[in-house]
Enzyme design. Structure first.
Site, PDB file in Angstrom:
ATOM      1  CB  SER A 304    -109.938  29.814  43.555  1.00 23.96           C
ATOM      2  OG  SER A 304    -109.100  29.532  41.915  1.00 23.96           O
ATOM      3  CE  LYS A 305    -114.834  36.693  39.977  1.00 23.68           C
ATOM      4  NZ  LYS A 305    -115.195  37.545  41.221  1.00 23.68           N
ATOM      5  NE  ARG A 306    -104.405  31.795  40.558  1.00 24.61           N
ATOM      6  CZ  ARG A 306    -103.880  30.224  40.737  1.00 24.61           C
ATOM      7  NH1 ARG A 306    -103.768  29.770  39.720  1.00 24.61           N
ATOM      8  NH2 ARG A 306    -103.995  29.141  41.591  1.00 24.61           N
ATOM      9  CE  LYS A 307    -107.211  24.212  39.918  1.00 23.98           C
ATOM     10  NZ  LYS A 307    -106.138  23.977  40.748  1.00 23.98           N
ATOM     11  CD  GLU A 309    -110.075  34.918  35.037  1.00 24.28           C
ATOM     12  OE1 GLU A 309    -108.692  35.379  35.468  1.00 24.28           O
ATOM     13  OE2 GLU A 309    -111.090  35.577  35.196  1.00 24.28           O
TER      14      GLU A 309
END
Ligand code: GLU
Length: 550
Positions: A304-307, A309
């Site tokens: 995911s985007k968060r991961k 990052e």
């Protein structure tokens, strides 16, 4: 060669193109090229609320940067941005041509109003410009009894959910079980319906999903797949604003654009049964489907985007463009993110990949995004490139973002930053030590400016009592060299002679010399570095170091 093979990349312009999206585009492109078919780009911009202005340009530029030129689709990249990307990629972006085709552009109020250029004859390639087709087919579905008008408000639907919620069924659907309790054209009387129409009441069109059926299909990646219709909701096809949902628009366009194979990410697999039903109800042959494996983070779970990052992995293609990743490296890496050539080869040219690509060798299980591996590919392809070319890219990079950690450039730095030979020299010295273009500037800051500080550890280790005298002797010797003689081999010869005459190890002089000139205890070839810096700069730096370090 099979001209009937037509595939599409169908991004929604809701944000910057994700690296996973580029993989989907790449697999479509490879499949088309392998079969001599057509690669279509379609912009799925029906979700007005989530439309992001710059997203479409970002998609076009990213595809152009990656060399995945669509055969059909929007053909314009806005000119100002085209220049900067063309600079960055050695002119790749220029390949997008501006071809005018006669297409039946509708006057819809889509997100992309105004004149558009398209390549291809199946346009318009923006869904926002194809609205009348969707409402026409929605009507067809209503008329044939496969869809219906629903007048329920959001509150009414929520109310139904609350009423029917049980521990076994925490989120009741609008489906065959519940639709008869709702306000729609299946339950309302003729007269009530007539009134609603006269009032101009808002409605949506919903798919009438049959009860108790199994929808089987053959996925090229996953093999036989099947879904139970009882698991599906009566999907909204046309929204209250008259815009279609993804499902209806996607099916109508894939059919009208004669798409033969739908190749997309696994996250769309659960939508496939709804699409299969739509094809059936509209009397159309569905395309062959292939759902690509999810992209996983190295630490497990979906990337995911968060991961990403958290793990320092760039996810937007724009980041790769801006940091001047090697196009061939990204392509090679993404190709292997789910596909394998069937042996242990890793370095593959686009030509080889295109020749060998087949969906049959796409894996089912999640593909791990090994960022270190991507850097390894990047190093490999970067090192193969011409130093002059890399120097020019560095020049452009400095123009764009200056030097790391500096607000502005001094006159001297500016001169160096536009000296191609100097930058090429830097590239030669640092090439084996960096993995990405911007790292040349991070690792080579000392080439532009004398060190303001000296690495403490290195000073402690290498700067001894007798060092200043030794450095001074070396300094005086090399100060006497003329420009032509100030070369790495000569500088090394002089140093070797000195340490031999004094009966000390090489490091006795090398180490403090490096610290004095670069500020650090380690770095690229020292004599090459001295040569590139030049006599006056080197002697100046030695004098300064002698003063500071004593
Ligand atoms: N518009 C969808 C997306 O954003 C397309 C999915 C598909 O390929 O069917 O990915």
């Amino acid at each position: 060669m099979n001209p009937d093979v037509r595939v599409r990349f169908a991004p929604s312009p809701t944000g910057l193109l994700h690296i996973g999206g580029l993989r989907t585009a790449l697999y479509n492109y490879l499949f088309a090229r392998h079969h001599g078919g057509t690669f279509v780009l379609r912009i799925e911009d029906t979700d007005q609320a989530r439309y992001v202005d710059e997203a479409e340009q970002d998609i076009l530029k990213s595809l152009a940067w990656a060399g995945l030129h669509p055969d059909e689709g929007p053909a314009v990249i806005s000119t100002d941005e085209k220049t900067s990307d063309a600079d960055a990629t050695g002119g790749e972006a220029k390949n997008i041509s501006r071809i005018d085709f006669d297409t039946d552009i509708e006057n819809g109020q889509g997100a992309m109003d105004g004149e558009m250029d398209y390549k291809g004859t199946f346009g318009p390639y923006h869904q926002s410009r194809r609205r009348s087709r969707y409402s026409m087919h929605a009507q067809q579905l209503v008329d044939s009894g496969h869809a219906y008008y629903a007048y329920d408000t959001v509150e009414e639907i929520e109310h139904m959910r609350e009423r029917l919620r049980t521990p076994e069924n925490p989120n009741p659907k609008y489906d065959a079980q519940t639709r008869m309790q709702m306000r729609n054209s299946l339950t309302l009387s003729e007269q009530d319906l007539q009134e609603l129409v006269e009032e101009g009441a808002e409605y949506v069109v919903r798919l009438k999903v049959p009860q108790g059926e199994t929808v089987p299909f053959e996925d090229m990646v996953r093999g036989p797949v099947s879904f139970e219709t009882d698991e599906l909701d009566d999907q909204v096809l046309l929204k209250a604003d008259g815009m279609p949902t993804y499902h209806l628009a996607n099916v109508v366009d894939d059919h009208e654009m004669k798409i033969s194979h739908v190749i997309r990410g696994e996250e769309w697999l659960s939508s496939a049964p709804k699409h299969i039903l739509l094809y059936r109800f509209l009397g159309w042959e569905p395309p062959v489907m292939a759902h690509l494996p999810l992209i996983m983070s190295p630490s497990g779970g979906k990337l995911s985007k968060r991961k990403a990052e958290e793990e320092g992995i760039p996810v937007n293609v724009r980041d790769y463009r801006r940091d001047r990743y090697e196009r061939d490296a990204v392509i090679n890496f993404l190709t292997l993110l789910g596909w394998s050539p069937g042996d242990d080869r890793e370095l593959l040219t686009l030509e080889e990949i295109t020749r060998e690509f087949s969906i049959g060798r796409v894996g089912k299980s999640g593909a791990i995004f090994d960022f270190k591996k991507l850097l390894w590919f990047n190093e490999h392809y970067m090192r193969q490139r011409d130093e002059g070319e890399l120097a020019e890219e560095l020049m452009a990079l400095i123009r764009e973002r200056g030097l790391p950690g500096k607000e502005s450039l001094s006159e001297k730095e500016q001169a160096l930053a536009s000296d191609k030979d100097f930058l090429a020299g830097m590239v030669r010295l640092l090439k084996e030590r960096v993995s990405r273009l911007p790292e040349f500037l991070e690792a080579g800051g000392f080439f532009f400016e004398a060190p303001a500080q000296f690495d403490e550890k290195a000073v402690k280790k290498g700067w001894k009592e007798d060092t200043p005298a030794r450095i001074t002797r070396y300094r005086d010797q090399i100060a006497g060299l003329d420009d032509a003689a100030f070369r790495a081999d000569e500088l090394k010869r002089i140093l070797t002679e000195m340490v031999e005459a004094e009966g000390v190890g090489f490091g006795k002089l090398m180490m403090p010399l490096r610290v004095a000139v670069t500020g650090a205890g380690s770095g690229p070839d020292l004599f090459g570095t001295l040569e590139l810096l030049g006599r006056d700069e080197v002697t100046g730096r030695l004098d300064a170091a002698l003063q500071k370090l004593g």
